[in-house]
Design an enzyme around this catalytic site. Structure first.
Site, PDB file in Angstrom:
ATOM      1  NE  ARG A   1      -1.900  -1.529   3.464  1.00 24.99           N
ATOM      2  CZ  ARG A   1      -2.287  -2.010   4.627  1.00 24.99           C
ATOM      3  NH1 ARG A   1      -3.549  -2.042   4.924  1.00 24.99           N
ATOM      4  NH2 ARG A   1      -1.425  -2.445   5.509  1.00 24.99           N
TER       5      ARG A   1
ATOM      6  CE  LYS B   1       5.810 -18.943  11.295  1.00 25.95           C
ATOM      7  NZ  LYS B   1       6.404 -19.564  12.431  1.00 25.95           N
TER       8      LYS B   1
ATOM      9  CG  ASP C   1       8.102 -25.150   7.925  1.00 25.90           C
ATOM     10  OD1 ASP C   1       9.003 -24.393   8.338  1.00 25.90           O
ATOM     11  OD2 ASP C   1       7.578 -26.012   8.646  1.00 25.90           O
ATOM     12  CG  HIS C   2      12.045 -20.420   7.639  1.00 32.42           C
ATOM     13  ND1 HIS C   2      10.990 -20.158   8.467  1.00 32.42           N
ATOM     14  CD2 HIS C   2      13.142 -20.405   8.412  1.00 32.42           C
ATOM     15  CE1 HIS C   2      11.438 -19.967   9.696  1.00 32.42           C
ATOM     16  NE2 HIS C   2      12.742 -20.125   9.701  1.00 32.42           N
TER      17      HIS C   2
ATOM     18  CE  LYS D   1      16.063 -22.524   9.888  1.00 27.89           C
ATOM     19  NZ  LYS D   1      17.063 -21.490  10.054  1.00 27.89           N
TER      20      LYS D   1
ATOM     21  CD  GLU E   1      11.603 -18.190  18.969  1.00 27.03           C
ATOM     22  OE1 GLU E   1      11.699 -17.459  17.992  1.00 27.03           O
ATOM     23  OE2 GLU E   1      10.550 -18.373  19.588  1.00 27.03           O
TER      24      GLU E   1
ATOM     25  CG  ASP F   1       5.383 -18.870  16.331  1.00 27.39           C
ATOM     26  OD1 ASP F   1       5.111 -18.478  15.178  1.00 27.39           O
ATOM     27  OD2 ASP F   1       6.410 -18.516  16.949  1.00 27.39           O
TER      28      ASP F   1
ATOM     29  CG  HIS G   1       9.240 -24.115  12.155  1.00 28.82           C
ATOM     30  ND1 HIS G   1       8.986 -23.835  10.838  1.00 28.82           N
ATOM     31  CD2 HIS G   1       9.190 -22.930  12.801  1.00 28.82           C
ATOM     32  CE1 HIS G   1       8.791 -22.532  10.702  1.00 28.82           C
ATOM     33  NE2 HIS G   1       8.900 -21.967  11.881  1.00 28.82           N
TER      34      HIS G   1
ATOM     35  CE  LYS H   1       7.993 -15.784  20.731  1.00 29.43           C
ATOM     36  NZ  LYS H   1       9.108 -15.694  19.794  1.00 29.43           N
TER      37      LYS H   1
END
Ligand code: NAP
Length: 514
Positions: A63, A172, A201-202, A206, A240, A259, A264, A364
């Site tokens: 935008r 995702k 799904d990155h 890998k 993480e 998440d 993953h 996390k």
């Protein structure tokens, strides 16, 4: 396993790659964070490695009003900050000549008329054959208008035509439960044939994740012992260090299970547990993964408390810095019951894995950023070198490290030099960066190249997405029935709640610290 000192140099040109045809790469959400940090840097790195097609156009949409030049300046900054390989002026200038921008609202039908005109004009001036890739790097609420707009304008092409092709990449989150995932699949499926849809799904791009299949199926030593007779259990950890940061709006609606686990971590589990596919064709590989999903025992209301632990971080210290508790983070409700940590135990109920627990944990505000799969083998009999029941020998563990340092290690027991006949566990280590003499490509580089080559093996198929959501939704429903107003807590900067330790310790096992 090559010793770390034996370095192997392989140039990109030596890799076996499918041919990639010229195409236009349209990024819905071109002005957003993902495009700036991941997608454009990935395309630029493909150019540097000589892997982009001979001719191509990158067209960003958003935008925000911007000229082509302003867009190029903005993504240049992204490349400077986030590219794997440094920005070099000449190749950058050549890349930038292929980069364009179009401002428009996804909800405005006019956007697609203008997009079609611009795409066709660029295709003419760059002599492109009409191959089109559309990347949905936008909130899921925009998926319907974009798919309908692409269909209405004729940009999506004819479903399943091979040439010129139209492909769509879906980012995702693909839903937040089974019903919403099915809704997204219906929307994309109305316009695009399954063979045209690439659900990203990155993790699947890998290096170590791809290496899981190679370790299992290109070595003769692992497969014969890759079963319940020799493997005690498997641990999959994704930890993480950061808290929720600026992502509270998204995270409050998601939580750790949605998440991380739904996509993953389940993908990692599939690669560890799948049967050998008879070929590397994308549907053959994806069928093997799908079989694992079919065998995954559901965690229902009756055993959800025994098999899962969810928790939230409280105030603590991470890397010497104070960190607020989750409920005090900006954008988080003070009575939020969103989990920032989840640990669970699950079983793949087939002949190979009968009775072998798979322990998954993610969170996390943990002490280290790490993703790894640890396959722990059964103890040796308590005789010979393992005869002292007070000091049992450490079991063999094969650890596949996905991040931060991609590689694998195998823990074996060795004799300590000297006259006392002691034994001690030692590790054989393999690090990608050291052995192959160059850093691995970023996951997005591999995956974008796959889409251009039409190889869907590293992407999620519709049935797998829906089946994994069905499995996750059973847990979510069971949690909801518990009506917990407070979750167990863990201090930021620690390895999670005591309840998670109990989950594994009650089985006589411990979490492996990455
Ligand atoms: N960032 C990541 O690392 C990451 C990782 C995995 C998945 N994702 C997912 O990928 C998607 C994009 O993430 P992001 O981090 O790039 O988000 P972002 O920074 O908020 O960017 C969103 C993009 O979508 C565009 N957009 C939103 N609504 C639009 C509309 N109605 N019409 C036209 N454009 C619209 C925005 O354009 P304007 O800003 O110009 O309005 C912007 O370019 C999200 O669904 C996210 O969950 C992101």
């Amino acid at each position: 396993m090559a010793p770390t000192s034996q370095r192997v140099d392989i140039t990109p040109a030596q890799e076996t790659l499918s041919p990639v045809e010229p195409c236009i790469f349209v990024i819905f959400g071109g002005s957003g964070d993902l495009a700036r940090r991941r997608l454009i840097p990935a395309l630029y790195n493909l150019l540097l490695d000589g892997l982009l097609p001979s001719n191509y156009v990158v067209l960003g949409l958003g935008r925000t009003a911007m000229s082509d030049e302003e867009f190029r300046a903005s993504v240049r900054d992204g490349v400077v900050k986030h590219s794997r390989q440094a920005l070099v002026e000449d190749p950058w200038n050549s890349f930038a000549r292929h980069v364009f921008y179009l401002a428009g609202d996804n909800n405005d039908p006019q956007t697609y008329t203008r997009l079609k005109a611009r795409a066709e004009e660029l295709e003419r001036s760059f002599q492109l054959p009409g191959n089109r890739i559309f990347y949905l790097s936008i909130p899921p609420s925009s998926f319907t208008p974009v798919c309908d707009g692409l269909a209405g304008s004729g940009l999506a092409g004819v479903p399943a035509t091979r040439s010129p092709y139209a492909r769509i990449i879906v980012e995702k989150p693909i839903g937040r439960d089974l019903a919403s995932a099915q809704a997204i699949n219906r929307v994309t499926g109305r316009v695009f044939d399954e063979s045209q849809i690439f659900r990203i799904d990155h993790y699947l791009g890998k290096e170590t994740v791809q290496n899981l299949m190679v370790v299992r199926f290109a070595n003769s030593i692992f497969e014969p012992i890759w079963n319940h007779k020799y493997i005690d259990h498997v641990q999959i950890t994704v930890s993480e260090t950061e808290g929720v940061g600026t992502r509270a709006t998204y995270y409050e609606e998601a939580g750790a299970l949605r998440d991380m686990v739904q996509n993953h971590m389940l993908q990692l589990l599939f690669l560890v547990a799948m049967e050998p596919p008879y070929s590397l064709a994308s549907d053959v590989v994806r069928n093997s993964k799908m079989e694992v999903l079919r065998c995954l025992r559901p965690i229902t209301a009756k055993d959800v408390e025994q098999f899962t632990v969810r928790a939230q971080y409280t105030k603590g210290t991470a890397h010497g810095k104070p960190m607020p508790g989750y409920r005090c983070e900006k954008g988080v409700k003070p009575d939020s019951t969103t989990e920032t940590y989840v640990a669970l135990k699950c079983f793949v109920e087939n002949w190979r894995w009968s009775g072998v627990p798979f322990y998954l944990r993610t969170g996390k505000a943990l002490p280290l950023r790490a993703s790894e799969v640890a396959v722990q083998f059964k103890d040796t009999p308590q005789i010979l070198f393992n005869a002292n029941s007070q000091m049992p020998q450490a079991p063999n563990v094969l650890t596949l490290r996905i991040q931060p340092e991609e590689g694998l290690s195998l823990r074996i027991v060795s004799r300590v030099p000297g006259t006392r006949g002691q034994t001690h566990p030692v590790e054989m280590n393999f690090k990608y960066g050291e052995v192959f003499g160059r850093p691995s490509p970023e996951a997005y580089e591999r995956l974008l190249l796959d889409v251009m080559a039409g190889d869907a093996s590293r992407f999620m198929r519709r049935d797998a997405v829906e089946a994994s959501w069905a499995w996750i939704t059973t847990i979510l429903d069971a949690w909801e029935k518990l009506e917990q107003r407070w979750l167990p807590e863990y201090q930021a900067g620690t390895w999670g709640p005591v309840e998670a330790d109990r989950l594994i310790q009650d089985d006589g096992r411990t979490w492996q610290i990455p």
